[in-house]
Design an enzyme around this catalytic site. Sequence first.
Site, mmCIF file in Angstrom:
data_model
loop_
_atom_site.group_PDB
_atom_site.id
_atom_site.type_symbol
_atom_site.label_atom_id
_atom_site.label_comp_id
_atom_site.label_asym_id
_atom_site.label_seq_id
_atom_site.Cartn_x
_atom_site.Cartn_y
_atom_site.Cartn_z
ATOM 1 N N TRP A 103 0.827 -1.212 0.000
ATOM 2 C CA TRP A 103 0.000 0.000 0.000
ATOM 3 C C TRP A 103 0.851 1.249 0.000
ATOM 4 O O TRP A 103 0.531 2.220 -0.685
ATOM 5 C CB TRP A 103 -0.992 -0.014 1.164
ATOM 6 N N ASP A 173 -1.688 6.729 6.052
ATOM 7 C CA ASP A 173 -2.770 5.869 5.568
ATOM 8 C C ASP A 173 -3.113 4.901 6.696
ATOM 9 O O ASP A 173 -2.371 3.969 6.986
ATOM 10 C CB ASP A 173 -2.303 5.113 4.320
ATOM 11 N N LYS A 197 -12.594 -1.253 6.053
ATOM 12 C CA LYS A 197 -11.819 -2.193 6.858
ATOM 13 C C LYS A 197 -12.298 -2.143 8.308
ATOM 14 O O LYS A 197 -12.890 -3.081 8.801
ATOM 15 C CB LYS A 197 -10.321 -1.868 6.820
HETATM 16 C C1 LIG Z 1 -7.547 -1.398 1.437
HETATM 17 C C2 LIG Z 1 -6.453 -0.409 1.554
HETATM 18 C C3 LIG Z 1 -6.272 0.614 0.602
HETATM 19 C C4 LIG Z 1 -7.139 0.749 -0.619
HETATM 20 O O1 LIG Z 1 -8.413 1.174 -0.271
HETATM 21 P P1 LIG Z 1 -9.519 1.569 -1.356
HETATM 22 O O2 LIG Z 1 -10.592 2.101 -0.490
HETATM 23 O O3 LIG Z 1 -9.876 0.315 -2.086
HETATM 24 O O4 LIG Z 1 -8.950 2.589 -2.265
HETATM 25 C C5 LIG Z 1 -5.245 1.507 0.803
HETATM 26 N N1 LIG Z 1 -4.437 1.427 1.881
HETATM 27 C C6 LIG Z 1 -4.584 0.459 2.800
HETATM 28 C C7 LIG Z 1 -3.657 0.418 3.971
HETATM 29 C C8 LIG Z 1 -5.598 -0.493 2.665
HETATM 30 O O5 LIG Z 1 -5.743 -1.449 3.586
#
Ligand SMILES: *Cc1c(COP(=O)(O)O)cnc(C)c1O
Length: 361
Positions: A103, A173, A197
């Site tokens: 990521w 993030d 998540k």
């Molecule tokens: C799932 C995830 C993403 C991507 O998320 P989207 O909502 O599909 O764009 C980005 N960073 C992390 C850490 C993730 O777990």
Amino acid sequence: MKQPVFNFSPGPAVLPHAVLEQAQAELLDWQGSGMSVMEMSHRGKEFMSIAAQAEADFRTLMAIPNNYKVLFLQGGAHSQFAMIPMNLARGKPQADYLDTGDWSLKATEEGQRYLDVKVIASSADSNYTTIPPFASWQRNPQAAYLHYTSNETIRGVEFDWIPEVEDVPLVVDMSSDILARPIDVSRFGLIYAGAQKNIGPAGLTLVIVREDLLGQVLDGTPSMFNYQIYAETESMYNTPPTYAWYLSGLVFQWLLKQGGLDAMAKINQRKAEKLYAAIDTSDFYNNPVDPDCRSWMNVPFTLANESLEKRFLDEAAQVSLVTLKGHRLVGGMRASIYNAMPEEGVDALITFMREFEAKNG
Ligand SMILES: *Cc1c(COP(=O)(O)O)cnc(C)c1O
């Protein structure tokens, strides 16, 4: 009705059962309005009250200081990979990115389209099973910001510390570990997370941003990508994802009822530690991540005998333990054990793992 299965999906992921029951009870008639939340105008007084309560509860949970805006956006974390450089470059040519996995690399690649991006340290050499020690980061004190990923969802690598960065805004993030434990928001310039998540349903993305960083977007930035516009319109510049916002609000209330993030952190730590202990005390299962940075949220593991993987997944599903297949980049298994995964789900998984090992080990 009891929880039908224990769902270990990485995302979209399990939601608290009590929240789904409340949503069900309110589906056709939200609190005597005669309408479903899905049918309400986002500017009507009913939805405005839902939205305001959700933000207030989120601020309470995260102890968000007053000089931070909370934005309710769409487009997922992927949109943030672009919105962050567009909004936070602030005339500076360069930004720092830490590489701890899949990521953070994705964020880096997208950031590169707008800025001169420098990877200040990487754990690629360890196959992303570690976090590069802070002292090794080649930081630029003039950088527009420093970006990192607090939980690498795919390989299960999580920070349990916040980098000591005072000269540049820290951007994180937190898509897969926001709300998992208390954090000091004041240490950050910006925090972002897709909801699917550890917050609520897919379709909502939360951004917490320090106010002084707003208002200096790159020329040509679309209005829909401009934080300032959302900040000025209480995230109602266009139609927001109203139902996901409402449902996330129910999750915030559920978290407050559990005792907030201190209580969640204790439960999350206990769930994760017992699952890692089950893996570590067996030669049959393995997790390669440095114990100092193992994720409380996503626990990948492999079987010593790879040819048993399919049988493991099939037999787990027979006892209602589902979505345990690992990410295609890593293989093996991955148990995502977010806030909404009950401790009994982790206990049931551990029991199943022991039985499977006894039969096949
Ligand atoms: C799932 C995830 C993403 C991507 O998320 P989207 O909502 O599909 O764009 C980005 N960073 C992390 C850490 C993730 O777990």
